[in-house]
Each structure stands twice: as structure tokens, then as C-alpha cells.
Design a protein around this motif. Structure first.
Motif, PDB file in Angstrom:
ATOM      1  N   LEU A  53       0.831  -1.206   0.000  1.00  0.00           N
ATOM      2  CA  LEU A  53       0.000   0.000   0.000  1.00  0.00           C
ATOM      3  C   LEU A  53       0.866   1.257   0.000  1.00  0.00           C
ATOM      4  O   LEU A  53       0.578   2.227  -0.710  1.00  0.00           O
ATOM      5  CB  LEU A  53      -0.943   0.008   1.205  1.00  0.00           C
ATOM      6  N   VAL A  54       1.928   1.240   0.790  1.00  0.00           N
ATOM      7  CA  VAL A  54       2.849   2.382   0.832  1.00  0.00           C
ATOM      8  C   VAL A  54       3.504   2.584  -0.530  1.00  0.00           C
ATOM      9  O   VAL A  54       3.549   3.695  -1.059  1.00  0.00           O
ATOM     10  CB  VAL A  54       3.922   2.192   1.934  1.00  0.00           C
ATOM     11  N   VAL A  55       3.994   1.497  -1.122  1.00  0.00           N
ATOM     12  CA  VAL A  55       4.694   1.578  -2.412  1.00  0.00           C
ATOM     13  C   VAL A  55       3.743   2.042  -3.520  1.00  0.00           C
ATOM     14  O   VAL A  55       4.092   2.904  -4.326  1.00  0.00           O
ATOM     15  CB  VAL A  55       5.345   0.221  -2.755  1.00  0.00           C
ATOM     16  N   VAL A  56       2.538   1.490  -3.554  1.00  0.00           N
ATOM     17  CA  VAL A  56       1.572   1.867  -4.597  1.00  0.00           C
ATOM     18  C   VAL A  56       1.148   3.318  -4.430  1.00  0.00           C
ATOM     19  O   VAL A  56       1.105   4.077  -5.416  1.00  0.00           O
ATOM     20  CB  VAL A  56       0.358   0.915  -4.591  1.00  0.00           C
ATOM     21  N   ASN A  57       0.840   3.742  -3.217  1.00  0.00           N
ATOM     22  CA  ASN A  57       0.463   5.147  -2.999  1.00  0.00           C
ATOM     23  C   ASN A  57       1.597   6.085  -3.391  1.00  0.00           C
ATOM     24  O   ASN A  57       1.353   7.123  -4.019  1.00  0.00           O
ATOM     25  CB  ASN A  57       0.051   5.381  -1.543  1.00  0.00           C
ATOM     26  N   ARG A  58       2.809   5.723  -3.063  1.00  0.00           N
ATOM     27  CA  ARG A  58       3.969   6.544  -3.428  1.00  0.00           C
ATOM     28  C   ARG A  58       4.107   6.611  -4.957  1.00  0.00           C
ATOM     29  O   ARG A  58       4.339   7.673  -5.518  1.00  0.00           O
ATOM     30  CB  ARG A  58       5.241   5.999  -2.805  1.00  0.00           C
ATOM     31  N   ALA A  59       3.952   5.491  -5.632  1.00  0.00           N
ATOM     32  CA  ALA A  59       4.070   5.451  -7.091  1.00  0.00           C
ATOM     33  C   ALA A  59       3.008   6.338  -7.744  1.00  0.00           C
ATOM     34  O   ALA A  59       3.308   7.122  -8.649  1.00  0.00           O
ATOM     35  CB  ALA A  59       3.951   4.016  -7.604  1.00  0.00           C
ATOM     36  N   VAL A  60       1.780   6.236  -7.274  1.00  0.00           N
ATOM     37  CA  VAL A  60       0.704   7.054  -7.842  1.00  0.00           C
ATOM     38  C   VAL A  60       0.978   8.533  -7.579  1.00  0.00           C
ATOM     39  O   VAL A  60       0.841   9.368  -8.477  1.00  0.00           O
ATOM     40  CB  VAL A  60      -0.670   6.617  -7.284  1.00  0.00           C
TER      41      VAL A  60
END
Length: 138
Positions: free
Chosen positions: A105-112
């Protein structure tokens, strides 16, 4: 660079084109078979978030993972704008541990947040210019 344009095809009906050969039908909400401009804005946001999250999700879930990004937001017709756009990424994370889910979730939110140009533009605002070119005069 890809060129984009719309051509009027009827009353409040347009066809959007790209120089790469893509087309999209655009029109009023009361016309069947078309997207409204606001719907296209929302779809662009959801697609951008999906593309930004694709690599980290594929890395952890496999290249064939399934995802749906739903996007909604009612227009404020007094101001003719969308005060809130809400996105929900639906994906099966049941094969991950709680710790893996939290990290993803952290990685995906950061990517977006870092890579989705549409979302970044909407969040920060942009300057839009408009001009009229008289093609009937030499």
C-alpha cells in the motif's frame, strides 16, 4: 509528440482523435454511446493511477494480476467543477501477509503520487490557455 484534437460531428457531439490513430466519442450526458468530457477526465485519472501502480503491483502479484480502478465525483454545477474525485483500486491481496499488504500500500500510494501526471496536475492545478483561430480568413 502525439497530436490531439476534437472534431464536431453534431450538436454537442465530438470525436476526439490522436495522431496515433485512437478515437473517442464525446458528447452530452443525454447522448448514448459517448463519454462526457468530465467522464473522460475521471477515466484519465483512473487510468493514470492504474498505470502508475502497475509495476509495483505486478512485481508483487504477478504480471497477470487483475485490477479495477473505480472513480467517481459529482460536479458542482454552480462552479462547473469537480470539488472531489474519489478513486478506489480493487485488487486481490489475499495471497499476501498483513505486513506485505501494508508495505505494498505504501509503495503503490507513493508510485501514484510520484508518477501519475494526471493526478499530480489536478492536485496542483494548471494554467489553461484558450484562443480562437479564424480559419476562414487568409
Amino acid at each position: 509528440m502525439t497530436q490531439l484534437w476534437v472534431e464536431r460531428t453534431g450538436v454537442r457531439r465530438y470525436t476526439g482523435h490522436s495522431s496515433r490513430g485512437a478515437q473517442v466519442l464525446v458528447g452530452s450526458e443525454d447522448v448514448d454511446g459517448v463519454f462526457t468530457p468530465g467522464e473522460l477526465l475521471k477515466i484519465a485519472l483512473a487510468a493514470c493511477s492504474g498505470m502508475a501502480s502497475d509495476q509495483p503491483l505486478a512485481h508483487r502479484l504477478g504480471d497477470d494480476y487483475r485490477a479495477v480502478i473505480r472513480v467517481s465525483g459529482a460536479a458542482d454545477r454552480d462552479q462547473e467543477r469537480y470539488p472531489l474525485l474519489q478513486e478506489t483500486l480493487e485488487v486481490d491481496l489475499s495471497g499476501l501477509t498483513d505486513e506485505q499488504v501494508q508495505r505494498l500500500l505504501v509503495v503503490v500510494n507513493r508510485a501514484v503520487d510520484q508518477v501519475c501526471t494526471v493526478g499530480r496536475t489536478l492536485k496542483s492545478g494548471t494554467t489553461v490557455t484558450f484562443e480562437i483561430a479564424d480559419r476562414g480568413r487568409a
